[in-house]
Design a protein around this motif. Structure first.
Motif, PDB file in Angstrom:
ATOM      1  N   THR A  73       0.975  -1.044   0.019  1.00 57.20           N
ATOM      2  CA  THR A  73       0.013  -0.016   0.034  1.00 57.20           C
ATOM      3  C   THR A  73       0.833   1.289  -0.113  1.00 57.20           C
ATOM      4  OG1 THR A  73      -0.137  -0.185   2.469  1.00 57.20           O
ATOM      5  CG2 THR A  73      -1.934  -1.077   1.001  1.00 57.20           C
ATOM      6  N   MET A  74       0.323   2.226  -0.653  1.00 63.11           N
ATOM      7  CA  MET A  74       1.378   3.569  -0.851  1.00 63.11           C
ATOM      8  C   MET A  74       0.317   4.760  -0.579  1.00 63.11           C
ATOM      9  SD  MET A  74       3.482   4.778  -4.062  1.00 63.11           S
ATOM     10  CE  MET A  74       3.847   6.620  -4.246  1.00 63.11           C
ATOM     11  N   LEU A  75       0.832   5.771   0.238  1.00 57.35           N
ATOM     12  CA  LEU A  75       0.212   6.980   0.160  1.00 57.35           C
ATOM     13  C   LEU A  75       1.119   8.031  -0.606  1.00 57.35           C
ATOM     14  CD1 LEU A  75      -1.872   9.139   1.173  1.00 57.35           C
ATOM     15  CD2 LEU A  75      -0.730   9.257   3.415  1.00 57.35           C
ATOM     16  N   ASP A  76       0.707   8.878  -1.493  1.00 59.47           N
ATOM     17  CA  ASP A  76       1.434   9.831  -2.076  1.00 59.47           C
ATOM     18  C   ASP A  76       0.827  11.317  -1.618  1.00 59.47           C
ATOM     19  OD1 ASP A  76       2.929  11.303  -3.862  1.00 59.47           O
ATOM     20  OD2 ASP A  76       2.119  11.002  -5.479  1.00 59.47           O
ATOM     21  N   PHE A  77       1.559  12.054  -0.622  1.00 57.31           N
ATOM     22  CA  PHE A  77       0.936  13.238  -0.473  1.00 57.31           C
ATOM     23  C   PHE A  77       1.435  14.379  -1.373  1.00 57.31           C
ATOM     24  CE2 PHE A  77       1.436  17.088   2.144  1.00 57.31           C
ATOM     25  CZ  PHE A  77       0.176  17.428   2.397  1.00 57.31           C
ATOM     26  N   GLY A  78       0.432  15.132  -1.619  1.00 52.79           N
ATOM     27  CA  GLY A  78       0.997  16.392  -2.796  1.00 52.79           C
ATOM     28  C   GLY A  78       1.196  15.718  -4.038  1.00 52.79           C
ATOM     29  N   THR A  79       0.335  14.714  -4.426  1.00 48.05           N
ATOM     30  CA  THR A  79       0.483  13.814  -5.734  1.00 48.05           C
ATOM     31  C   THR A  79       0.605  14.552  -6.885  1.00 48.05           C
ATOM     32  OG1 THR A  79      -0.249  11.698  -6.788  1.00 48.05           O
ATOM     33  CG2 THR A  79      -1.799  13.361  -5.904  1.00 48.05           C
ATOM     34  N   GLY A  80       0.046  15.867  -6.951  1.00 52.56           N
ATOM     35  CA  GLY A  80       0.108  16.527  -8.271  1.00 52.56           C
ATOM     36  C   GLY A  80      -0.766  15.733  -9.350  1.00 52.56           C
ATOM     37  N   PRO A  81       0.009  15.372 -10.440  1.00 52.25           N
ATOM     38  CA  PRO A  81      -0.728  14.652 -11.475  1.00 52.25           C
ATOM     39  C   PRO A  81      -0.338  12.980 -11.208  1.00 52.25           C
ATOM     40  CG  PRO A  81       1.336  15.693 -12.233  1.00 52.25           C
ATOM     41  CD  PRO A  81       0.960  16.349 -11.232  1.00 52.25           C
ATOM     42  N   GLY A  82      -0.036  12.836 -10.073  1.00 50.81           N
ATOM     43  CA  GLY A  82       0.264  11.409  -9.810  1.00 50.81           C
ATOM     44  C   GLY A  82       1.709  10.890 -10.103  1.00 50.81           C
ATOM     45  N   THR A  83       2.672  11.861 -10.069  1.00 53.14           N
ATOM     46  CA  THR A  83       3.931  11.604 -10.417  1.00 53.14           C
ATOM     47  C   THR A  83       4.711  10.369  -9.684  1.00 53.14           C
ATOM     48  OG1 THR A  83       4.306  13.944 -10.733  1.00 53.14           O
ATOM     49  CG2 THR A  83       6.151  12.572 -10.876  1.00 53.14           C
ATOM     50  N   ALA A  84       4.718  10.408  -8.467  1.00 58.09           N
ATOM     51  CA  ALA A  84       5.145   9.420  -7.693  1.00 58.09           C
ATOM     52  C   ALA A  84       4.370   7.961  -7.844  1.00 58.09           C
ATOM     53  CB  ALA A  84       5.155   9.717  -5.942  1.00 58.09           C
ATOM     54  N   ILE A  85       3.252   8.199  -8.035  1.00 57.23           N
ATOM     55  CA  ILE A  85       2.522   6.852  -8.223  1.00 57.23           C
ATOM     56  C   ILE A  85       2.970   6.126  -9.449  1.00 57.23           C
ATOM     57  CG2 ILE A  85       0.283   6.191  -8.779  1.00 57.23           C
ATOM     58  CD1 ILE A  85      -0.925   7.836  -6.588  1.00 57.23           C
ATOM     59  N   TRP A  86       3.078   6.973 -10.490  1.00 58.71           N
ATOM     60  CA  TRP A  86       3.521   6.523 -11.849  1.00 58.71           C
ATOM     61  C   TRP A  86       4.851   6.016 -11.599  1.00 58.71           C
ATOM     62  CZ3 TRP A  86      -1.081   6.494 -12.580  1.00 58.71           C
ATOM     63  CH2 TRP A  86      -1.857   7.922 -12.549  1.00 58.71           C
ATOM     64  N   ALA A  87       5.840   6.490 -10.885  1.00 57.44           N
ATOM     65  CA  ALA A  87       7.114   5.910 -10.649  1.00 57.44           C
ATOM     66  C   ALA A  87       7.181   4.753  -9.844  1.00 57.44           C
ATOM     67  CB  ALA A  87       8.019   7.159 -10.179  1.00 57.44           C
ATOM     68  N   ALA A  88       6.264   4.518  -8.965  1.00 51.30           N
ATOM     69  CA  ALA A  88       6.274   3.477  -7.825  1.00 51.30           C
ATOM     70  C   ALA A  88       5.889   2.348  -8.751  1.00 51.30           C
ATOM     71  CB  ALA A  88       5.391   3.965  -6.841  1.00 51.30           C
ATOM     72  N   GLN A  89       4.913   2.462  -9.654  1.00 59.49           N
ATOM     73  CA  GLN A  89       4.328   1.325 -10.621  1.00 59.49           C
ATOM     74  C   GLN A  89       5.502   0.626 -11.459  1.00 59.49           C
ATOM     75  OE1 GLN A  89       1.348   3.134 -13.014  1.00 59.49           O
ATOM     76  NE2 GLN A  89      -0.276   2.715 -11.536  1.00 59.49           N
ATOM     77  N   GLU A  90       6.407   1.509 -11.461  1.00 53.90           N
ATOM     78  CA  GLU A  90       7.588   0.664 -12.347  1.00 53.90           C
ATOM     79  C   GLU A  90       8.409   0.224 -11.594  1.00 53.90           C
ATOM     80  OE1 GLU A  90       7.901   0.855 -15.768  1.00 53.90           O
ATOM     81  OE2 GLU A  90       5.869   1.898 -15.723  1.00 53.90           O
ATOM     82  N   VAL A  91       8.641   0.237 -10.276  1.00 56.53           N
ATOM     83  CA  VAL A  91       9.672  -0.370  -9.302  1.00 56.53           C
ATOM     84  C   VAL A  91       8.842  -1.347  -8.523  1.00 56.53           C
ATOM     85  CG1 VAL A  91      11.202   0.210  -7.485  1.00 56.53           C
ATOM     86  CG2 VAL A  91      10.682   1.976  -9.325  1.00 56.53           C
TER      87      VAL A  91
END
Length: 449
Positions: free
Chosen positions: A155-173
């Motif tokens: 599970t992951m929480l991205d605070f200040g996600t904006g356009p979801g940048t950290a989520i898209w990066a985490a999906q690759e890792v």
């Protein structure tokens, strides 16, 4: 035997010797050691980062849907200007209220200001800032994945996600089952939802986007909490501290904080790091810094008496390939750029020792010093500035006489790498250990805020 027979015999013996020697060398090749596996494990560089094709296509579709694409560049320039205006640490006014800010050549002095993210600004951020932010986040997540063998977040929480940048990066890792993205801007969340539709796969994990961070004690805490390039938008130091405390309370295992690689961004990260370490120490709970620091002491580049955070600060660099839309937004002919960032990774529990680490390299890497600047590679020796285990910034030199492997590792080392070899020469302390106390905090607060 005459002379002719002897010469023929000599040729046959020579050919037989060469044939036997070559075959022997091929079947039993000598082992050729290029570098140590420890240095390979501590290497931070990952090469040039590329945006995933579905994500790049999703951004391009959003851009193509705009009627006047020229406004995207106009809005992006406003964002860049706001970022430049908040890069430097402002000088204390009490020293000389009439003194004007220093002005760099061919550049006007900008008053510090932030931008409110409406629909135009959200699109401009996605087209002009997201690739560099993605590269920095991707580098940090890759380092966490390689350094922590037992960390498999679900599970992951991205605070200040904006356009979801950290989520898209985490999906690759990582292989995460559920994502939550939080951002105050509805327009940013709308862009993130549009990108989710463009990048969604049949087996994609669900993503929930919402505006507010709410704590529910009945729900298990997310394994991974990320806040990337969000603290800088919080003007008040008290509000920053409150936000950091909430994020740490939400984190079930690992908290990652990333900011721009500017003096003010570094200062925000170093203060947030110290707030968490002090708070957990008061509660008598265990917490340790995974990266970039090899220690849990106060940051010497901010809290040391001789620290000058406006001139020397801890930050790193990651190269990213500019997609075609970013080159058009910036009016640039170059297809790469370097994203500068500061970060810290904190994890609950004790710092790994000989008894509780997954592997020998992982255990040892927590005490290896880290290069905080590009090394100086001179003829016959390499000079490095390192953040070391005792909480100081020290300079060392790795000469060729130290050995083939240490010298080669030093020659191949780069900014941000962990260096596993001890120094043959005497280490020179450049910045002493940081000290945090009531008077020191007050003095540093006036200097760095």
């Amino acid at each position: 035997m005459d002379e002719k027979d002897l010469s023929m015999l000599d040729v046959e013996m020579t050919e037989s010797f060469i044939s036997t020697t070559v075959i022997s060398d091929l079947t039993n090749p000598a082992e050729f050691v290029r570098g140590s596996p420890e240095a390979e494990f501590g290497r931070k560089r990952i090469g040039c980062v590329h945006l995933p094709k579905p994500l790049a296509k999703g951004i391009l579709d959003l851009i193509e849907a705009q009627h006047d694409k020229r406004l995207i560049r106009v809005d992006a320039l406003r964002l860049y200007e706001a970022m430049r205006s908040t890069a430097r640490i402002p000088e204390p006014l009490e020293q000389d209220p009439t003194k004007k800010p220093k002005k760099t050549p061919n550049q006007e002095v900008l008053e510090p200001h932030n931008v409110s993210y409406g629909p135009r600004e959200a699109l401009a951020y996605t087209a002009g800032v997201l690739p560099a932010s993605y590269a920095a986040i991707f580098n940090v997540l890759e380092e966490v994945n390689s350094r922590l063998g037992d960390f498999k977040p679900k599970t992951m929480l991205d605070f200040g996600t904006g356009p979801g940048t950290a989520i898209w990066a985490a999906q690759e890792v990582f292989d995460i089952d559920k994502y939550v993205g939080v951002d105050l801007s509805e327009d940013m969340l709308r862009v993130a939802e549009n990108l989710e539709e463009c990048t969604k796969k049949p087996d994609s994990s669900p993503i929930e986007f919402k505006r507010y961070l709410a704590f529910d004690p009945t729900i298990s805490k997310p394994d991974l909490v990320v806040s990337a390039f969000a603290l800088g938008d919080i003007a008040s130091t008290a509000l920053q501290k409150s936000t950091i405390e909430q994020l740490w309370e939400q984190a079930g295992d690992v908290l990652i904080l990333i900011e721009r690689g500017t003096p003010i961004g570094f200062s925000a990260i170093a203060r947030a790091r110290q707030w968490i370490l002090d708070a957990e120490k008061e509660k008598e709970k265990d917490v340790h810094v995974v990266a970039p620091c090899p220690h849990d002491r106060p940051c010497p580049l901010l809290f040391s008496p001789e620290a000058k955070p406006s001139k020397t600060w801890c930050h790193f660099s990651q190269r990213v390939e500019r997609p075609a839309f970013l080159m058009k937004t910036k009016h640039s002919k170059f297809n790469t750029e370097d994203a500068k960032y500061s970060y810290v990774v904190l994890r609950r529990g004790k710092r790994p020792s000989t008894k509780n680490a997954e592997s020998p390299f992982e255990r040892a890497a927590f005490s290896w010093p880290r290069l905080i600047q590009p090394p100086l590679k001179n003829k016959g020796h390499v000079v490095m500035d390192l953040c070391v285990q005792n909480g100081e910034i020290q300079r060392t030199s790795i000469p060729k006489s130290q050995g083939k492997i240490p010298y080669r590792d030093a020659r191949k080392s780069m900014w941000g790498d962990l260096f596993p070899h001890p120094s043959k020469t005497k280490m020179v302390t450049r910045v002493s250990e940081g000290v945090v106390g009531p008077e020191e905090v007050q003095r540093k607060h006036k200097k760095a805020i």
